[in-house]
Design an enzyme around this catalytic site. Structure first.
Site, PDB file in Angstrom:
ATOM      1  N   ARG A  39      87.035  72.363  52.003  1.00 36.49           N
ATOM      2  CA  ARG A  39      86.151  71.422  51.288  1.00 36.49           C
ATOM      3  C   ARG A  39      84.732  71.384  51.843  1.00 36.49           C
ATOM      4  NH1 ARG A  39      89.872  72.583  49.068  1.00 36.49           N
ATOM      5  NH2 ARG A  39      91.515  71.326  48.106  1.00 36.49           N
TER       6      ARG A  39
ATOM      7  N   SER B 164      90.046  63.155  43.811  1.00 37.91           N
ATOM      8  CA  SER B 164      90.635  62.872  45.115  1.00 37.91           C
ATOM      9  C   SER B 164      89.545  62.394  46.071  1.00 37.91           C
ATOM     10  CB  SER B 164      91.299  64.143  45.651  1.00 37.91           C
ATOM     11  OG  SER B 164      91.961  63.884  46.857  1.00 37.91           O
TER      12      SER B 164
ATOM     13  N   GLU C  38      86.251  63.072  51.000  1.00 32.77           N
ATOM     14  CA  GLU C  38      85.954  64.324  50.313  1.00 32.77           C
ATOM     15  C   GLU C  38      84.790  64.108  49.352  1.00 32.77           C
ATOM     16  OE1 GLU C  38      88.391  66.826  47.000  1.00 32.77           O
ATOM     17  OE2 GLU C  38      89.398  66.589  48.925  1.00 32.77           O
TER      18      GLU C  38
END
Length: 307
Positions: free
Chosen positions: A177, A227, A297
């Site tokens: 990520r 998310s 995230e």
């Protein structure tokens, strides 16, 4: 002539009136439906226009922000000063043998569908990721065991000076990520993916399965950033939040999803502050109960609302 009008005139000369908006509400351009106003919201149509806008921002010493398509992003209630750039009109997708070339503003979902139509395998994991190609590279997006770095060969980017560079995937330092794109101030213009020949029906079967899993497990009925947290080593963020009895927890109009604890949804006209406060509450609760630090995230940008 006001400073804003002076900048507006310069921006429309570089692109056109239809591509420059003043005091544009960013909640109209984010998946969370959060965010205050941008001083200037600009949607260029060519790589050259992107270059010229970057150079103008440098010359005028005006702040400059890339928005992408606003999927993995929270914009604060005070909005963003200066120029906000959206590359949604740079959305061409083409193929050359087993290579697929996509411009930054193309949706990564559409890129995976183009791969399917060409009988190319390797991008099935991306069939449910809502972001743009640029955003997918920015954060090395992934799902269901696949990630961008598995298939990316190279990228065309503009740097902080407005120069256009072609970089290999290795030069972007793609990791879980993350990438070096934000640190280097790169603006992704184009990506080349190298895929493999596959069977159309087999590729479609995988994509249909992943789409069904996403639609049944994720709270797509409400605006959200997707998310919220990265997966902590040895744990699942959603499971930790669920085991902390936080599903349904609400601050203002923001709620920890009852359908999937890893999602925070804008259930009832939430403000960005309420959404961010709920993120912090989840982080502190999980830390207190399990001594696990949940790392975001989702990216948070912009300014707080001054009352």
């Amino acid at each position: 002539m006001t400073e804003n009008h002076h900048m507006y005139e310069k921006l429309i000369k570089l692109t056109s009136e239809r591509n420059v908006m003043v005091n544009e509400l960013l909640r109209n351009h984010t998946y969370t439906r959060l965010g205050g106003k941008a001083d200037f919201y600009v949607v260029p149509e060519t790589y050259e226009q992107v270059q010229e806008i970057i150079k103008l921002a440098n010359q005028e010493a005006i702040a400059f922000t890339m928005l992408g398509n606003g999927s993995n992003l929270i914009v604060k209630d005070g909005g963003i000063r200066g120029i906000v750039l959206n590359l949604q009109k740079l959305s061409d997708i083409s193929t050359d043998g087993n290579r697929l070339i996509a411009q930054s503003g193309a949706r990564i979902i559409d890129v995976s569908r183009e791969a399917l139509s060409q009988g190319l395998t390797g991008l099935e994991f991306a069939c449910g990721i809502p972001g743009s190609v640029g955003g997918a590279l920015f954060m090395n997006a992934g799902a269901y065991g696949g990630e961008i770095k598995d298939v990316l060969t190279s990228a065309v980017v503009a740097n902080r000076e407005g120069e256009i560079l072609t970089l290999t995937a290795e030069q972007l330092d793609l990791d879980y990520r993350t990438s070096n794109i934000p640190d280097n101030g790169y603006i992704v213009l184009e990506a080349t993916f190298t895929l493999r020949q596959g069977e159309h029906e087999a590729i479609k079967e995988i994509m249909d399965d992943l789409t069904n899993r996403r639609e049944t497990k994720q709270p797509l009925e409400y605006p959200s950033c997707g998310s919220v947290f990265k997966r902590p080593p040895g744990y699942f963020a959603g499971k930790l939040i669920q085991d902390s009895d936080l599903q349904g927890k609400q601050i203002g109009g923001a709620q920890v999803s009852l359908k999937h604890a890893g999602f925070i949804v804008n259930k009832d006209n939430a403000t960005a502050k309420e959404y961010i406060d709920l993120i912090h509450f989840v982080q502190s609760t999980v830390k207190q109960k399990f001594d696990v630090k949940l790392e975001r995230e989702v990216k948070i940008i912009g300014e707080d609302l001054v009352k």
